[in-house]
Scaffold this motif. Structure first.
Motif, PDB file in Angstrom:
ATOM      1  N   ILE B  27       1.014  -1.173   0.161  1.00 61.19           N
ATOM      2  CA  ILE B  27       0.062  -0.012   0.064  1.00 61.19           C
ATOM      3  C   ILE B  27       0.859   1.265  -0.154  1.00 61.19           C
ATOM      4  O   ILE B  27       0.615   2.263  -0.416  1.00 61.19           O
ATOM      5  N   GLU B  28       1.990   1.247   0.279  1.00 62.28           N
ATOM      6  CA  GLU B  28       3.203   2.055   0.422  1.00 62.28           C
ATOM      7  C   GLU B  28       3.836   2.201  -0.853  1.00 62.28           C
ATOM      8  O   GLU B  28       4.128   3.259  -1.427  1.00 62.28           O
ATOM      9  N   THR B  29       4.607   0.958  -0.974  1.00 58.14           N
ATOM     10  CA  THR B  29       5.540   0.917  -2.177  1.00 58.14           C
ATOM     11  C   THR B  29       4.949   1.049  -3.440  1.00 58.14           C
ATOM     12  O   THR B  29       5.633   1.591  -4.288  1.00 58.14           O
ATOM     13  N   VAL B  30       3.655   0.486  -3.793  1.00 59.97           N
ATOM     14  CA  VAL B  30       3.092   0.287  -5.121  1.00 59.97           C
ATOM     15  C   VAL B  30       3.252   2.030  -5.721  1.00 59.97           C
ATOM     16  O   VAL B  30       3.371   2.288  -6.763  1.00 59.97           O
ATOM     17  N   PRO B  31       2.263   2.831  -5.007  1.00 61.49           N
ATOM     18  CA  PRO B  31       2.414   4.259  -5.391  1.00 61.49           C
ATOM     19  C   PRO B  31       3.656   4.777  -5.517  1.00 61.49           C
ATOM     20  O   PRO B  31       4.056   5.624  -6.626  1.00 61.49           O
ATOM     21  N   ALA B  32       4.677   4.506  -4.654  1.00 60.08           N
ATOM     22  CA  ALA B  32       5.942   4.975  -4.844  1.00 60.08           C
ATOM     23  C   ALA B  32       6.568   4.782  -6.176  1.00 60.08           C
ATOM     24  O   ALA B  32       7.443   5.425  -6.750  1.00 60.08           O
ATOM     25  N   LYS B  33       6.326   3.364  -6.627  1.00 58.15           N
ATOM     26  CA  LYS B  33       7.005   2.911  -7.860  1.00 58.15           C
ATOM     27  C   LYS B  33       6.210   3.238  -9.041  1.00 58.15           C
ATOM     28  O   LYS B  33       6.849   3.609 -10.121  1.00 58.15           O
ATOM     29  N   TYR B  34       4.844   3.124  -8.810  1.00 57.53           N
ATOM     30  CA  TYR B  34       4.214   3.472 -10.240  1.00 57.53           C
ATOM     31  C   TYR B  34       3.310   4.606 -10.387  1.00 57.53           C
ATOM     32  O   TYR B  34       2.834   4.736 -11.147  1.00 57.53           O
ATOM     33  N   GLY B  35       3.483   5.558  -9.488  1.00 55.65           N
ATOM     34  CA  GLY B  35       2.693   6.517  -9.326  1.00 55.65           C
ATOM     35  C   GLY B  35       1.185   6.327  -9.465  1.00 55.65           C
ATOM     36  O   GLY B  35       0.826   5.418  -8.790  1.00 55.65           O
ATOM     37  N   ASP B  36       0.621   7.371 -10.153  1.00 56.28           N
ATOM     38  CA  ASP B  36      -0.928   7.283 -10.473  1.00 56.28           C
ATOM     39  C   ASP B  36      -1.297   6.253 -11.336  1.00 56.28           C
ATOM     40  O   ASP B  36      -2.619   6.104 -11.712  1.00 56.28           O
ATOM     41  N   ARG B  37      -0.465   5.311 -11.975  1.00 55.17           N
ATOM     42  CA  ARG B  37      -1.072   4.496 -12.989  1.00 55.17           C
ATOM     43  C   ARG B  37      -1.648   3.234 -12.341  1.00 55.17           C
ATOM     44  O   ARG B  37      -2.278   2.518 -12.736  1.00 55.17           O
ATOM     45  N   VAL B  38      -1.372   3.149 -10.984  1.00 51.60           N
ATOM     46  CA  VAL B  38      -1.949   2.031 -10.255  1.00 51.60           C
ATOM     47  C   VAL B  38      -2.623   2.482  -9.076  1.00 51.60           C
ATOM     48  O   VAL B  38      -2.018   3.434  -8.300  1.00 51.60           O
ATOM     49  N   GLU B  39      -3.840   2.125  -8.837  1.00 48.64           N
ATOM     50  CA  GLU B  39      -4.480   2.211  -7.536  1.00 48.64           C
ATOM     51  C   GLU B  39      -4.471   1.200  -6.678  1.00 48.64           C
ATOM     52  O   GLU B  39      -4.824   0.028  -6.893  1.00 48.64           O
ATOM     53  N   VAL B  40      -3.899   1.480  -5.273  1.00 46.51           N
ATOM     54  CA  VAL B  40      -3.695   0.188  -4.618  1.00 46.51           C
ATOM     55  C   VAL B  40      -4.610   0.620  -3.124  1.00 46.51           C
ATOM     56  O   VAL B  40      -4.312   1.544  -2.600  1.00 46.51           O
ATOM     57  N   SER B  41      -5.264  -0.534  -2.669  1.00 44.51           N
ATOM     58  CA  SER B  41      -5.755  -0.247  -1.564  1.00 44.51           C
ATOM     59  C   SER B  41      -6.037  -1.781  -0.487  1.00 44.51           C
ATOM     60  O   SER B  41      -6.134  -2.778  -1.142  1.00 44.51           O
ATOM     61  N   GLY B  42      -6.280  -1.697   0.765  1.00 41.53           N
ATOM     62  CA  GLY B  42      -6.377  -2.751   1.578  1.00 41.53           C
ATOM     63  C   GLY B  42      -7.977  -2.658   1.620  1.00 41.53           C
ATOM     64  O   GLY B  42      -8.684  -1.841   1.857  1.00 41.53           O
ATOM     65  N   VAL B  43      -8.428  -3.982   1.400  1.00 40.72           N
ATOM     66  CA  VAL B  43      -9.974  -4.151   1.487  1.00 40.72           C
ATOM     67  C   VAL B  43     -10.428  -5.192   2.400  1.00 40.72           C
ATOM     68  O   VAL B  43      -9.873  -6.022   2.693  1.00 40.72           O
ATOM     69  N   PRO B  44     -11.734  -5.096   2.891  1.00 38.84           N
ATOM     70  CA  PRO B  44     -12.208  -6.124   3.676  1.00 38.84           C
ATOM     71  C   PRO B  44     -12.533  -7.405   2.914  1.00 38.84           C
ATOM     72  O   PRO B  44     -12.343  -7.215   1.813  1.00 38.84           O
ATOM     73  N   CYS B  45     -12.708  -8.299   3.482  1.00 37.92           N
ATOM     74  CA  CYS B  45     -12.729  -9.862   2.896  1.00 37.92           C
ATOM     75  C   CYS B  45     -13.579  -9.810   1.656  1.00 37.92           C
ATOM     76  O   CYS B  45     -14.519  -9.292   1.388  1.00 37.92           O
ATOM     77  N   LEU B  46     -12.585 -10.487   0.530  1.00 44.99           N
ATOM     78  CA  LEU B  46     -12.920 -10.452  -0.839  1.00 44.99           C
ATOM     79  C   LEU B  46     -14.059 -11.507  -0.905  1.00 44.99           C
ATOM     80  O   LEU B  46     -14.651 -11.886  -2.125  1.00 44.99           O
ATOM     81  N   GLY B  47     -14.345 -12.473   0.222  1.00 43.97           N
ATOM     82  CA  GLY B  47     -15.361 -13.452  -0.144  1.00 43.97           C
ATOM     83  C   GLY B  47     -14.785 -14.834  -0.739  1.00 43.97           C
ATOM     84  O   GLY B  47     -15.289 -15.634  -0.892  1.00 43.97           O
TER      85      GLY B  47
END
Lengths: 496, 86
Positions: B27-47
């Motif tokens: 959640i920290e490293t992806v925006p640092a590496k890819y900028g705004d091309r990738v949106e990353v987030s932690g989500v509740p159970c995907l089921g």
């Protein structure tokens, strides 16, 4: 970067999967049979063989791991004993086994004994510092390259240090190298063996082994059995537990009660008593002219002193651990209760054996596996309040430096207090401690906090969360709690 | 390149215990590496863990519609790179 507790490992995944399957088996209508089937369910006919030579080997090793999950010694179990027999035996057991660690020696095979080795990078140089520096005459030049005679080599590593090409490497055995007291070593067959006379149960070998060969004997079946029998089972959660799952402390309490626990106590409550007693004790000792005092809350450190540094005993605080005080309170309030300590490390299993008020110990991997087996989502819990509010300092005991800081909070400002923190036991820090004990003085300070694990309890061998997010979560909980100073001024001091 | 890649790290209890605790760094490293091309987030159970014995394949991460089983930081980064280079 070296592998540490929070480095993601496939071995943790395997160990946790087996725990989940064992719990599900226990809760099913045929515990023994479903336990026997675990290796076959995990590696069904025709499945991939991810780690070992063949499917049979995979299953055999999974069976051995399940033995530890059932709480038995892998070394002492006959190969012919069925998991179903062990499941029945585990269900009938009244007390957990004495030694909390066990080694799966068949998993040790992939790991070579420690030795010094000349790599292909050797340039066959003219200076030949390796040959000249070797005191044992073990290195000669053959076909223009350095060669080590294993019969003469003593593994001192001098040649490793002098090679200008860094061509000579020392192959280490991770468990041997991680053990601060030399209690684990490969035997003549290449199998790691724990010397339980020396072992301080710190769990560093379990974290370090890349083959996941060192297991904790789980007490999960014992706890499940007590809950099934309708006993009043009470959880005592050590401060580090708050940082383990992405939820609030109150949500965690409710989630634990969903497992069948009658109530949940924060061990921070006992930590507050430890802080008060230890602060009084420190002041008293200093008045009497003591040079220094060490803390006494870490079970790994206490085992170290008892087994290896008896000369440290006069310097170690006589104050009891947070687990001790918490368990005492719980048993006083509920004499009929079965108490379970939720621990970040294996050392507390040893401590609990000598504490009549703590009946069982579960680690965070086991608690996590239990949530999975029952499909409990911690974030979906509404939350339940704790009956006793613990202090910020007590809740911070699990962070390195937190214990010394708590004690210092209650000390008079004019007392010359110099806290020092030993953040993790290593071969070097054990040598340092021996020196302080022998000389009766520590040149770094007078209030020495000792944590067997780097980072404190948050770095324990059986934690679930990575260090950074766990620390963040604990810190925010601590910051929302009241200082122990308010508690002390509000009520009379609790004395043991 | 027009559309953002979405990365969802499951932080449900099962995934968390089985290893997504160690994926939080994404959640920290992806925006640092890819900028705004990738949106990353932690989500509740995907089921994804509740079906049968599928907990054993946790932790799960979704990169757009692709489900990554037994996700590791390396697997997730590889999936992102593949999508970006398409």
């Amino acid at each position: 970067m070296a592998m540490n507790t929070s480095t993601p490992k496939q071995t943790s995944h395997l160990k946790r999967e087996i725990l989940v399957r064992l719990i599900k088996a226990y809760l099913s209508d045929d515990f023994a049979e479903n336990t026997r089937l675990i290796p076959y369910d995990m590696r069904p006919k025709g499945s991939e063989v991810p780690y070992r030579c063949c499917i049979h080997s995979e299953r055999a090793i999974l069976r051995d791991r399940a033995i530890a999950g059932l709480g038995f010694s892998i070394e002492e179990t006959e190969d012919s004993t069925l998991l179903s027999e062990l499941a029945n035996k585990a269900e009938k057991r009244d007390v957990p086994e004495q030694q909390p660690l066990t080694v799966l020696t068949t998993a040790c095979k992939g790991c070579v004994p420690s030795r010094v080795y000349v790599t292909d990078l050797c340039q066959g140089c003219v200076a030949r510092p390796c040959v000249n520096t070797c005191k044992f005459g073990a290195i000669s030049i053959q076909n223009g390259k350095s060669v080590i005679d294993p019969a003469k080599c003593k593994n001192c590593g001098m040649c490793v240090q002098v090679c200008p090409y860094q061509a000579i490497q020392k192959i280490i055995v991770p468990c041997e190298s991680a053990c601060p007291v030399g209690a684990i070593a490969k035997d003549e067959n290449g199998h790691a063996k724990i010397d339980f006379e020396k072992c301080i149960s710190c769990g560093k070998c379990a974290s370090a082994c890349p083959f996941g060969a060192v297991h904790e004997k789980s007490q999960i079946i014992d706890v499940l059995k007590n809950i099934k029998a309708g006993k009043k089972v009470i959880a005592m959660i050590a401060p580090a537990m708050i940082g383990q799952l992405p939820c609030t402390a109150q949500q965690l309490k409710e989630a634990i009660m969903k497992l069948g626990f009658a109530d949940v106590y924060e061990v921070a409550q006992g930590a507050d008593i430890t802080t008060k007693n230890e602060a009084e004790e420190f002041e008293e000792r200093l008045m009497k002219g003591a040079e220094f005092m060490t803390t006494s809350c870490c079970a790994g450190y206490n085992e170290l002193v008892d087994r290896h540094i008896p000369e440290m005993k006069p310097f170690r605080s006589d104050t009891k651990t947070p687990m001790y005080y918490t368990a005492e309170i719980v048993k006083k309030e509920h004499p009929d209760a079965v108490t379970v300590f939720f621990s970040p490390c294996v050392a507390k299993k040893r401590e609990a054996l000598n504490n009549p008020n703590t009946d069982y110990v579960l680690n965070y991997e086991e608690v996590g596996a239990w949530f999975i087996a029952l499909g409990i989502q911690v974030t979906e819990c509404e939350g339940k309040e704790f009956k006793t509010e613990s202090s910020a300092e007590g809740r911070n005991f699990c962070v390195t430096g937190g214990v010394a800081k708590a004690v210092q909070t209650l000390l008079p400002e004019d007392l010359p207090t110099h806290p020092v923190v030993i953040d993790g036991l290593t071969k070097q820090s054990v040598r340092d401690l021996k020196k302080y004990a022998k000389n009766g003085v520590c040149d770094l300070g007078n209030l020495i906090e000792i944590m067997a694990c780097t980072g404190g309890c948050l770095g324990g061998n059986s934690t679930v969360n990575a260090m950074k997010p766990a620390l963040k979560q604990v810190t925010s909980y601590v910051n929302s709690s009241k200082s122990i100073k308010e508690q002390v001024s509000g009520t009379e001091q609790v004395k043991q | 390149m027009d559309k953002k890649i979405s990365v969802k790290v499951c932080l449900g209890t099962t995934c968390f215990v089985m290893g997504s605790s160690n994926l939080q760094e994404l959640i920290e490293t992806v925006p640092a590496k890819y900028g705004d091309r990738v949106e990353v987030s932690g989500v509740p159970c995907l089921g994804l863990c509740s079906i049968d014995w599928e907990f054993s394949k946790a932790p799960y991460v979704k990169v757009d519609d692709e489900v990554i089983k037994e996700a590791t930081v390396e697997k997730v980064l590889k999936a992102i790179d593949e999508k970006l280079n398409k």
